[in-house]
Design a protein around this motif. Sequence first.
Motif, short mmCIF file in Angstrom:
data_model
loop_
_atom_site.label_atom_id
_atom_site.label_comp_id
_atom_site.label_asym_id
_atom_site.label_seq_id
_atom_site.Cartn_x
_atom_site.Cartn_y
_atom_site.Cartn_z
N GLU A 61 0.83 -1.21 0.00
CA GLU A 61 0.00 0.00 0.00
C GLU A 61 0.87 1.26 0.00
O GLU A 61 0.63 2.19 -0.78
CB GLU A 61 -0.92 -0.01 1.22
CG GLU A 61 -1.83 1.21 1.32
CD GLU A 61 -2.73 1.13 2.52
OE1 GLU A 61 -3.84 0.59 2.40
OE2 GLU A 61 -2.31 1.63 3.60
N LEU A 62 1.90 1.28 0.85
CA LEU A 62 2.80 2.44 0.90
C LEU A 62 3.50 2.63 -0.44
O LEU A 62 3.56 3.74 -0.97
CB LEU A 62 3.83 2.25 2.02
CG LEU A 62 4.84 3.38 2.18
CD1 LEU A 62 4.15 4.67 2.60
CD2 LEU A 62 5.92 2.98 3.19
N PHE A 63 4.04 1.56 -0.99
CA PHE A 63 4.74 1.58 -2.29
C PHE A 63 3.87 2.25 -3.36
O PHE A 63 4.36 3.04 -4.16
CB PHE A 63 5.05 0.13 -2.68
CG PHE A 63 5.88 -0.05 -3.92
CD1 PHE A 63 7.25 -0.24 -3.83
CD2 PHE A 63 5.30 -0.08 -5.18
CE1 PHE A 63 8.02 -0.45 -4.96
CE2 PHE A 63 6.06 -0.29 -6.31
CZ PHE A 63 7.42 -0.47 -6.22
N ASP A 64 2.58 1.92 -3.36
CA ASP A 64 1.66 2.46 -4.36
C ASP A 64 1.29 3.92 -4.12
O ASP A 64 0.67 4.55 -4.97
CB ASP A 64 0.38 1.61 -4.40
CG ASP A 64 0.62 0.22 -4.97
OD1 ASP A 64 1.68 0.01 -5.62
OD2 ASP A 64 -0.23 -0.66 -4.75
N ASN A 65 1.67 4.46 -2.95
CA ASN A 65 1.28 5.83 -2.59
C ASN A 65 2.44 6.80 -2.46
O ASN A 65 2.26 7.91 -1.98
CB ASN A 65 0.46 5.81 -1.31
CG ASN A 65 -0.96 5.37 -1.56
OD1 ASN A 65 -1.74 6.14 -2.11
ND2 ASN A 65 -1.29 4.15 -1.20
N VAL A 66 3.65 6.37 -2.86
CA VAL A 66 4.81 7.26 -2.84
C VAL A 66 5.55 7.14 -4.17
O VAL A 66 5.39 6.16 -4.89
CB VAL A 66 5.77 6.97 -1.67
CG1 VAL A 66 5.12 7.26 -0.33
CG2 VAL A 66 6.32 5.56 -1.72
N GLU A 67 6.35 8.13 -4.46
CA GLU A 67 7.17 8.15 -5.68
C GLU A 67 8.64 8.10 -5.31
O GLU A 67 9.02 8.48 -4.19
CB GLU A 67 6.90 9.44 -6.48
CG GLU A 67 5.47 9.64 -6.90
CD GLU A 67 4.97 8.58 -7.88
OE1 GLU A 67 5.80 8.05 -8.63
OE2 GLU A 67 3.77 8.27 -7.86
N ALA A 68 9.47 7.68 -6.25
CA ALA A 68 10.92 7.81 -6.07
C ALA A 68 11.21 9.28 -5.85
O ALA A 68 10.58 10.15 -6.46
CB ALA A 68 11.66 7.28 -7.29
N GLY A 69 12.12 9.58 -4.95
CA GLY A 69 12.43 10.96 -4.60
C GLY A 69 11.68 11.45 -3.37
O GLY A 69 12.01 12.51 -2.82
N CYS A 70 10.69 10.70 -2.91
CA CYS A 70 9.89 11.10 -1.73
C CYS A 70 10.82 11.30 -0.54
O CYS A 70 11.65 10.45 -0.23
CB CYS A 70 8.87 9.99 -1.45
SG CYS A 70 7.91 10.23 0.05
N PRO A 71 10.68 12.43 0.18
CA PRO A 71 11.49 12.66 1.37
C PRO A 71 11.12 11.69 2.50
O PRO A 71 9.95 11.37 2.70
CB PRO A 71 11.13 14.09 1.80
CG PRO A 71 10.46 14.70 0.62
CD PRO A 71 9.84 13.58 -0.15
N VAL A 72 12.15 11.24 3.23
CA VAL A 72 11.98 10.33 4.36
C VAL A 72 12.82 10.89 5.51
O VAL A 72 14.01 11.12 5.35
CB VAL A 72 12.48 8.91 4.01
CG1 VAL A 72 12.32 7.98 5.21
CG2 VAL A 72 11.76 8.35 2.78
N PHE A 73 12.18 11.11 6.66
CA PHE A 73 12.90 11.58 7.85
C PHE A 73 12.83 10.49 8.91
O PHE A 73 11.75 10.06 9.29
CB PHE A 73 12.30 12.89 8.37
CG PHE A 73 13.03 13.45 9.54
CD1 PHE A 73 14.37 13.80 9.44
CD2 PHE A 73 12.40 13.64 10.76
CE1 PHE A 73 15.06 14.32 10.52
CE2 PHE A 73 13.07 14.17 11.85
CZ PHE A 73 14.41 14.51 11.74
N ILE A 74 14.01 10.02 9.33
CA ILE A 74 14.10 8.97 10.35
C ILE A 74 14.70 9.58 11.61
O ILE A 74 15.76 10.20 11.56
CB ILE A 74 14.97 7.79 9.87
CG1 ILE A 74 14.44 7.23 8.54
CG2 ILE A 74 15.02 6.69 10.94
CD1 ILE A 74 15.35 6.19 7.89
N HIS A 75 14.01 9.41 12.72
CA HIS A 75 14.46 10.03 13.99
C HIS A 75 14.13 9.12 15.17
O HIS A 75 13.33 8.19 15.06
CB HIS A 75 13.81 11.40 14.16
CG HIS A 75 12.33 11.35 14.15
ND1 HIS A 75 11.58 11.23 15.29
CD2 HIS A 75 11.43 11.37 13.12
CE1 HIS A 75 10.29 11.19 14.97
NE2 HIS A 75 10.18 11.26 13.65
#
Length: 160
Positions: free
Chosen positions: A145-159
């Motif tokens: 589901e996540l894969f189908d709702n984001v594009e390459a280049g999507c920002p990801v913040f891990i904290h």
Amino acid sequence: MSRSLDICIANQQLTLRDHDRVLKSYSVSTAKNGPGQLKGSECTPTGRHRIRAKIGAGAPINSVFIARRLTGEIYTPQLSAAQPQRDWILSRILWLGGLESGHNRYREVDTTWRYIYIHGCPDQLMQGVPASHGCIRMHNADVIELFDNVEAGCPVFIHE
């Protein structure tokens, strides 16, 4: 698309956002060794990242990947029992790339060349506790589901 991902290690939660609006939150499992950047540490890298590549579009749920390639196998408990030491990467891969020079990009801290992914894993391993070898694990239906709702280049913040 102005979507972004926020991954909180303390809460073991991934949140999909569109601007400031929360679209969905998912349970994840980050590294058993906690947060950290160094190659070989088996820690989940923190900081600003982006989705470098999306791998596995259209593959059946529970498809098995090795080195970002489909093996032709479909994960089953029997397959797992036959190979108990295997670190299962299933269904989809969102390959991350760090954006912060010296923190999660280049040299011994490069998220891309540490092969850090958001990926599916055997659903029974998703206990809401850190248990991975550095990647961000998800339930298989959730990662699809996540894969189908984001594009390459999507920002990801891990904290933390």
